[in-house]
Design a protein around this motif. Structure first.
Motif, PDB file in Angstrom:
ATOM      1  N   GLN A  67       0.932  -1.121  -0.218  1.00 17.99           N
ATOM      2  CA  GLN A  67      -0.234  -0.067  -0.048  1.00 17.99           C
ATOM      3  C   GLN A  67       0.713   0.972  -0.033  1.00 17.99           C
ATOM      4  N   PRO A  68       0.588   2.372  -0.723  1.00 20.23           N
ATOM      5  CA  PRO A  68       1.564   3.291  -0.561  1.00 20.23           C
ATOM      6  C   PRO A  68       1.150   4.812   0.918  1.00 20.23           C
ATOM      7  N   ASP A  69       2.261   4.826   0.580  1.00 22.83           N
ATOM      8  CA  ASP A  69       2.121   5.308   2.316  1.00 22.83           C
ATOM      9  C   ASP A  69       1.425   7.014   2.365  1.00 22.83           C
ATOM     10  N   ILE A 128      -7.790  -9.513  -2.548  1.00 17.76           N
ATOM     11  CA  ILE A 128      -6.858  -8.656  -4.090  1.00 17.76           C
ATOM     12  C   ILE A 128      -8.504  -8.312  -4.026  1.00 17.76           C
ATOM     13  N   ARG A 129      -9.710  -8.692  -3.922  1.00 18.38           N
ATOM     14  CA  ARG A 129     -10.700  -8.026  -4.988  1.00 18.38           C
ATOM     15  C   ARG A 129     -11.214  -6.556  -3.697  1.00 18.38           C
ATOM     16  N   ALA A 130     -10.753  -6.828  -2.344  1.00 19.68           N
ATOM     17  CA  ALA A 130     -11.168  -5.280  -1.752  1.00 19.68           C
ATOM     18  C   ALA A 130      -9.843  -4.846  -2.393  1.00 19.68           C
ATOM     19  N   ASP A 131      -9.133  -5.032  -3.075  1.00 22.99           N
ATOM     20  CA  ASP A 131      -7.570  -3.839  -3.133  1.00 22.99           C
ATOM     21  C   ASP A 131      -8.423  -3.190  -5.029  1.00 22.99           C
ATOM     22  N   ILE A 132      -8.957  -4.147  -5.565  1.00 21.02           N
ATOM     23  CA  ILE A 132      -9.312  -3.865  -6.831  1.00 21.02           C
ATOM     24  C   ILE A 132     -10.168  -2.754  -6.364  1.00 21.02           C
ATOM     25  N   ASP A 133     -11.348  -2.659  -5.641  1.00 21.39           N
ATOM     26  CA  ASP A 133     -12.380  -2.398  -5.309  1.00 21.39           C
ATOM     27  C   ASP A 133     -12.042  -1.169  -4.591  1.00 21.39           C
ATOM     28  N   ALA A 134     -10.668  -0.415  -4.002  1.00 16.99           N
ATOM     29  CA  ALA A 134     -10.168   0.477  -3.156  1.00 16.99           C
ATOM     30  C   ALA A 134      -9.840   1.205  -4.561  1.00 16.99           C
ATOM     31  N   ASN A 135      -9.560   0.540  -5.531  1.00 16.85           N
ATOM     32  CA  ASN A 135      -8.382   1.454  -6.315  1.00 16.85           C
ATOM     33  C   ASN A 135      -9.819   2.066  -6.788  1.00 16.85           C
TER      34      ASN A 135
END
Length: 190
Positions: A67-69, A128-135
């Motif tokens: 994750q980015p800071d 990964i789904r949560a990461d995609i949704d967040a993006n």
């Protein structure tokens, strides 16, 4: 759990990431994790019930570290919301992910291992789904150009570009990689 134990667990998981990247899933043993973490033999067995638990903990930790800071996140919202801002963000993303080489390689190992371990598959799918949704959500809220499909296409294209960069680094020069990122942005915005 004492604060020291939380720190030791994180150190063991980080050591497991390094082991996965260097030795693959078959090399991920408690003994190898103890050696990488430079702790007494048997320490990892006190923190993880079995290899499945270790695999799932590693899957979660990799995404924490990718994750980015906060500052990078803030910078993503500064300035005009145009093609150049999106390109800068994609370049930063490729650079940040590539810089965590062992983490990304370990993630590739985990993805392969997930085809054989349903519990790991469930954890990775959820993460990964949560990461995609967040993006996608961040992109929509940011006002940057491009729709949901553009975000997904960039996700897919840039992930494979990172795979090439980390596994076969002589295929593309840094200049070619930079040009490919720019072309991907231009094509999804066309």
């Amino acid at each position: 759990m004492a604060r020291q134990n939380v720190a030791r667990r994180a150190a063991l998981i980080d050591a497991a990431i390094e082991v996965l990247a260097e030795q693959g899933a078959r090399g991920l043993t408690f003994r190898a994790v103890d050696a990488e973490a430079k702790v007494p033999m048997g320490t990892a067995t006190n923190y993880f019930a079995n290899r499945d638990e270790l695999f799932t903990q590693v899957g979660s930790r990799i995404y924490e570290r990718l994750q980015p800071d906060a500052r990078t996140f803030e910078l993503s919202l500064e300035g005009p919301r145009d093609r150049d801002r999106l390109l800068a963000l994609m370049r930063e993303t490729v650079g940040r992910i590539s810089a965590f080489r062992s983490g990304y390689l370990a993630l590739l190992e985990l993805r392969l291992e997930a085809t054989r371990r349903p519990q790991l598959r469930a954890v990775l799918t959820q993460r990964i789904r949560a990461d995609i949704d967040a993006n996608v959500s961040h992109h929509r809220e940011s006002g940057l150009p491009g729709d949901t499909t553009a975000v997904l296409l960039l996700y897919l294209a840039l992930n494979w570009l990172v795979v090439e960069r980390l596994t076969l680094p002589d295929i593309f020069t840094e200049e070619e990689i930079d040009g490919l990122v720019a072309s991907a942005v231009d094509r999804v915005l066309a």
